[in-house]
Design a protein around this motif. Structure first.
Motif, PDB file in Angstrom:
ATOM      1  N   GLU A  17       0.867  -1.180   0.000  1.00  0.00           N
ATOM      2  CA  GLU A  17       0.000   0.000   0.000  1.00  0.00           C
ATOM      3  C   GLU A  17       0.898   1.223   0.000  1.00  0.00           C
ATOM      4  OE1 GLU A  17      -3.060  -0.192   3.168  1.00  0.00           O
ATOM      5  OE2 GLU A  17      -2.538  -2.328   3.176  1.00  0.00           O
ATOM      6  N   ALA A  18       0.962   1.889  -1.180  1.00  0.00           N
ATOM      7  CA  ALA A  18       1.954   2.943  -1.375  1.00  0.00           C
ATOM      8  C   ALA A  18       1.825   4.061  -0.341  1.00  0.00           C
ATOM      9  CB  ALA A  18       1.844   3.510  -2.790  1.00  0.00           C
ATOM     10  N   ARG A  19       0.571   4.420  -0.019  1.00  0.00           N
ATOM     11  CA  ARG A  19       0.391   5.541   0.925  1.00  0.00           C
ATOM     12  C   ARG A  19       0.897   5.181   2.311  1.00  0.00           C
ATOM     13  NH1 ARG A  19      -5.474   7.689   0.965  1.00  0.00           N
ATOM     14  NH2 ARG A  19      -4.612   8.721   2.801  1.00  0.00           N
ATOM     15  N   LEU A  20       0.611   3.946   2.719  1.00  0.00           N
ATOM     16  CA  LEU A  20       1.068   3.508   4.038  1.00  0.00           C
ATOM     17  C   LEU A  20       2.599   3.413   4.063  1.00  0.00           C
ATOM     18  CD1 LEU A  20       0.506   2.562   6.895  1.00  0.00           C
ATOM     19  CD2 LEU A  20       0.193   0.231   6.017  1.00  0.00           C
ATOM     20  N   ALA A  21       3.159   2.881   2.983  1.00  0.00           N
ATOM     21  CA  ALA A  21       4.622   2.767   2.901  1.00  0.00           C
ATOM     22  C   ALA A  21       5.275   4.141   3.041  1.00  0.00           C
ATOM     23  CB  ALA A  21       5.026   2.100   1.581  1.00  0.00           C
ATOM     24  N   ASP A  22       4.716   5.125   2.330  1.00  0.00           N
ATOM     25  CA  ASP A  22       5.277   6.479   2.386  1.00  0.00           C
ATOM     26  C   ASP A  22       5.143   7.072   3.784  1.00  0.00           C
ATOM     27  OD1 ASP A  22       6.024   6.407  -0.209  1.00  0.00           O
ATOM     28  OD2 ASP A  22       4.267   7.500  -0.968  1.00  0.00           O
ATOM     29  N   LEU A  23       4.001   6.812   4.391  1.00  0.00           N
ATOM     30  CA  LEU A  23       3.754   7.336   5.726  1.00  0.00           C
ATOM     31  C   LEU A  23       4.752   6.750   6.740  1.00  0.00           C
ATOM     32  CD1 LEU A  23       1.737   9.271   6.949  1.00  0.00           C
ATOM     33  CD2 LEU A  23       0.213   7.345   7.419  1.00  0.00           C
ATOM     34  N   ILE A  24       4.949   5.431   6.668  1.00  0.00           N
ATOM     35  CA  ILE A  24       5.907   4.778   7.572  1.00  0.00           C
ATOM     36  C   ILE A  24       7.297   5.358   7.337  1.00  0.00           C
ATOM     37  CG2 ILE A  24       7.058   2.590   8.143  1.00  0.00           C
ATOM     38  CD1 ILE A  24       4.445   1.149   7.400  1.00  0.00           C
ATOM     39  N   ALA A  25       7.644   5.511   6.061  1.00  0.00           N
ATOM     40  CA  ALA A  25       8.974   6.041   5.727  1.00  0.00           C
ATOM     41  C   ALA A  25       9.158   7.438   6.305  1.00  0.00           C
ATOM     42  CB  ALA A  25       9.163   6.057   4.209  1.00  0.00           C
ATOM     43  N   ARG A  26       8.104   8.271   6.182  1.00  0.00           N
ATOM     44  CA  ARG A  26       8.222   9.649   6.686  1.00  0.00           C
ATOM     45  C   ARG A  26       8.402   9.680   8.196  1.00  0.00           C
ATOM     46  NH1 ARG A  26       3.380  12.687   4.872  1.00  0.00           N
ATOM     47  NH2 ARG A  26       3.150  11.053   3.312  1.00  0.00           N
ATOM     48  N   VAL A  27       7.609   8.839   8.867  1.00  0.00           N
ATOM     49  CA  VAL A  27       7.704   8.785  10.334  1.00  0.00           C
ATOM     50  C   VAL A  27       9.102   8.321  10.757  1.00  0.00           C
ATOM     51  CG1 VAL A  27       6.854   7.587  12.383  1.00  0.00           C
ATOM     52  CG2 VAL A  27       5.233   8.446  10.692  1.00  0.00           C
ATOM     53  N   LEU A  28       9.625   7.315  10.054  1.00  0.00           N
ATOM     54  CA  LEU A  28      10.954   6.797  10.399  1.00  0.00           C
ATOM     55  C   LEU A  28      12.049   7.820  10.085  1.00  0.00           C
ATOM     56  CD1 LEU A  28      10.660   3.109   9.148  1.00  0.00           C
ATOM     57  CD2 LEU A  28      10.954   3.862  11.513  1.00  0.00           C
ATOM     58  N   GLU A  29      11.904   8.495   8.957  1.00  0.00           N
ATOM     59  CA  GLU A  29      12.917   9.479   8.576  1.00  0.00           C
ATOM     60  C   GLU A  29      12.963  10.637   9.574  1.00  0.00           C
ATOM     61  OE1 GLU A  29      12.998   8.411   3.832  1.00  0.00           O
ATOM     62  OE2 GLU A  29      11.769  10.089   4.549  1.00  0.00           O
ATOM     63  N   ARG A  30      11.785  10.967  10.119  1.00  0.00           N
ATOM     64  CA  ARG A  30      11.734  12.019  11.136  1.00  0.00           C
ATOM     65  C   ARG A  30      12.557  11.608  12.363  1.00  0.00           C
ATOM     66  NH1 ARG A  30       6.008  12.822  12.739  1.00  0.00           N
ATOM     67  NH2 ARG A  30       5.559  12.813  10.520  1.00  0.00           N
TER      68      ARG A  30
END
Ligand code: CA
Length: 231
Positions: A17-30
């Motif tokens: 799920e591209a949106r979820l993947a991006d969201l997880i990535a953003r949270v982790l990158e933060r």
């Protein structure tokens, strides 16, 4: 092998799920993780096999190779990166299945990001300690999953990745007969041609490398069934 510097932690996110993947990535990158994303099982497996990640967040239901298979293949290839499986299926059996496949943790969807972060922190902390499996032994044969090294009677034996995975599987089950089907499924996955003689071929390669000129092979053929490593 043991990290002595405090560097950037790399996390691989395998989620279709591209949106979820991006969201997880953003949270982790933060949180200052370095993140790579793969959107299906095959791409995820290929990246994960590089062994360059400190943790892998792995969705269970994926197009192509599913999350549990990715996890099993990683482990049989000797990659011991901590894996957190994400799944909408929260039943106990599902969790047990995930952990049996070699995952380190299991988080049901939907989840809170604070919990995801806490679990990743726990997994990567654990990664600093030598929790990796010890050296496997059978007679004068040793296999070190961590160093990816095989020796017989003190002599190093160079194996391909598949040969290594096959030998590790045989050694973890030494003294037990493994059927050709079990071996094929474990090392080559469900996509392997059931009629192919790939298992016999690789056993032949292994014997050539391991046995040298010894009269008795370490790997016994159990006629009509499969193979067994002598305990
Ligand atoms: Ca999914």
């Amino acid at each position: 092998m043991f990290r002595v510097w405090v560097g950037v932690m790399r996390v691989l996110v395998v989620e279709d799920e591209a949106r979820l993947a991006d969201l997880i990535a953003r949270v982790l990158e933060r949180e200052r993780y370095e993140v790579d994303i793969a959107h299906d099982g095959d791409a995820g497996l290929e990246r994960a096999l590089s062994g360059r990640y400190d943790a892998i967040v792995l969705d269970r239901m994926l197009p192509g190779v599913d999350g549990l298979v990715v996890c099993r293949r990683l482990r049989s290839a000797g990659v011991h990166t901590p894996v957190l499986i994400l799944s909408a299926r929260r039943e106990l059996d599902e969790r047990v299945e995930g952990l049996d496949a070699g995952a380190d943790d299991y988080l049901g969807k939907p989840f809170a990001f604070t919990e995801l972060l806490a679990r990743i922190r726990a997994l990567t902390r654990r990664g600093d300690r030598p929790v990796l499996p010890a050296v496997l032994r059978a007679g004068d044969l040793t296999l070190d999953p961590r160093m990816h090294r095989v020796e017989r009677a003190g002599r190093e034996i160079a194996l391909s990745q598949r040969e290594f995975a096959l030998l590790e599987y045989l050694m973890r089950n030494a003294g037990q007969v493994l059927t050709r089907e079990q071996i094929r499924e474990r090392i080559w996955g469900p996509a392997a041609e059931p009629e192919s003689n790939i298992v016999d071929l690789y056993i032949h390669y292994l014997r050539k490398k391991l046995d040298d000129d010894r009269s008795e092979s370490l790997i016994r053929t159990v006629r009509g069934v499969g193979y067994m490593l002598r305990a």
